[in-house]
Design a protein around this motif. Structure first.
Motif, short mmCIF file in Angstrom:
data_model
loop_
_atom_site.label_atom_id
_atom_site.label_comp_id
_atom_site.label_asym_id
_atom_site.label_seq_id
_atom_site.Cartn_x
_atom_site.Cartn_y
_atom_site.Cartn_z
N VAL A 1 0.85 -1.19 0.00
CA VAL A 1 0.00 0.00 0.00
C VAL A 1 0.90 1.25 0.00
O VAL A 1 1.78 1.38 0.85
CB VAL A 1 -0.92 0.00 1.24
N GLU A 2 0.67 2.12 -0.96
CA GLU A 2 1.43 3.38 -1.04
C GLU A 2 0.77 4.44 -0.16
O GLU A 2 -0.37 4.28 0.27
CB GLU A 2 1.50 3.85 -2.49
N MET A 3 1.49 5.52 0.09
CA MET A 3 1.03 6.57 0.99
C MET A 3 -0.34 7.13 0.59
O MET A 3 -1.23 7.24 1.44
CB MET A 3 2.04 7.71 1.06
N LYS A 4 -0.50 7.46 -0.66
CA LYS A 4 -1.76 8.07 -1.12
C LYS A 4 -2.95 7.14 -0.86
O LYS A 4 -4.01 7.57 -0.41
CB LYS A 4 -1.65 8.41 -2.61
N GLU A 5 -2.76 5.85 -1.10
CA GLU A 5 -3.82 4.88 -0.87
C GLU A 5 -4.11 4.72 0.63
O GLU A 5 -5.26 4.60 1.04
CB GLU A 5 -3.43 3.53 -1.46
N ALA A 6 -3.05 4.76 1.45
CA ALA A 6 -3.23 4.65 2.90
C ALA A 6 -4.06 5.82 3.44
O ALA A 6 -4.92 5.64 4.31
CB ALA A 6 -1.88 4.60 3.60
N ALA B 42 4.88 -2.72 10.46
CA ALA B 42 5.00 -1.95 9.22
C ALA B 42 3.63 -1.38 8.85
O ALA B 42 2.73 -2.11 8.44
CB ALA B 42 5.54 -2.82 8.11
N CYS B 43 3.46 -0.09 9.08
CA CYS B 43 2.18 0.55 8.80
C CYS B 43 2.39 2.03 8.52
O CYS B 43 3.39 2.62 8.89
CB CYS B 43 1.21 0.36 9.96
N TRP B 44 1.41 2.57 7.83
CA TRP B 44 1.33 4.01 7.64
C TRP B 44 0.54 4.56 8.80
O TRP B 44 -0.55 4.08 9.09
CB TRP B 44 0.62 4.36 6.34
N ARG B 45 1.07 5.56 9.49
CA ARG B 45 0.32 6.24 10.54
C ARG B 45 -0.21 7.53 9.93
O ARG B 45 0.53 8.45 9.61
CB ARG B 45 1.18 6.53 11.76
N VAL B 46 -1.52 7.60 9.77
CA VAL B 46 -2.20 8.72 9.13
C VAL B 46 -2.93 9.51 10.21
O VAL B 46 -3.80 8.97 10.89
CB VAL B 46 -3.19 8.22 8.05
N THR B 47 -2.60 10.79 10.35
CA THR B 47 -3.25 11.62 11.35
C THR B 47 -4.18 12.60 10.65
O THR B 47 -3.77 13.31 9.72
CB THR B 47 -2.22 12.38 12.21
N VAL B 48 -5.43 12.61 11.11
CA VAL B 48 -6.48 13.44 10.52
C VAL B 48 -7.07 14.32 11.62
O VAL B 48 -7.29 13.87 12.75
CB VAL B 48 -7.59 12.54 9.91
N VAL C 96 1.48 12.15 7.80
CA VAL C 96 1.59 10.73 7.47
C VAL C 96 3.03 10.32 7.73
O VAL C 96 3.96 11.01 7.30
CB VAL C 96 1.25 10.46 5.99
N THR C 97 3.20 9.20 8.44
CA THR C 97 4.54 8.66 8.66
C THR C 97 4.51 7.16 8.40
O THR C 97 3.48 6.50 8.59
CB THR C 97 5.05 8.91 10.09
N LEU C 98 5.65 6.62 8.00
CA LEU C 98 5.79 5.19 7.80
C LEU C 98 6.46 4.61 9.03
O LEU C 98 7.59 4.97 9.37
CB LEU C 98 6.63 4.90 6.55
#
Length: 85
Positions: free
Chosen positions: A2-7, A39-45, A32-34
């Motif tokens: 999974v790429e950043m944009k998709e995450a 192994a995960c994308w941490r997405v903050t909203v 967004v951090t990897l």
């Protein structure tokens, strides 16, 4: 993988389902951090919380931040937590 944009898209869709019908203002991507382990994308909203009830513990009009961990391999959201920015 999974790429950043998709995450980011997955995280926003997850929040839409989670807060469906609630009084949530516009959701904005904060960061967004990897992460390595796991192994995960941490997405903050961030979003404005406007509860309809006076019993809501957060109070009206507060800015809320949520971090969602999106698994790099599967694209599943594996954690949602309150973020402190």
């Amino acid at each position: 993988m999974v790429e950043m944009k998709e995450a980011v898209k997955i995280a926003l869709e997850h929040l839409n389902v989670f807060f469906d019908g609630k009084r949530v203002g516009e959701k904005l991507l904060e960061e967004v951090t990897l992460e390595e382990n796991p192994a995960c994308w941490r997405v903050t909203v961030g979003f404005d919380w406007n509860p309809t009830s006076g019993t809501a513990s957060l109070g009206p009009g507060q800015r809320i931040y949520k971090s969602l961990d999106v698994d790099v391999e599967s694209g599943r959201v594996i954690a949602v937590r309150r973020a402190h920015l």
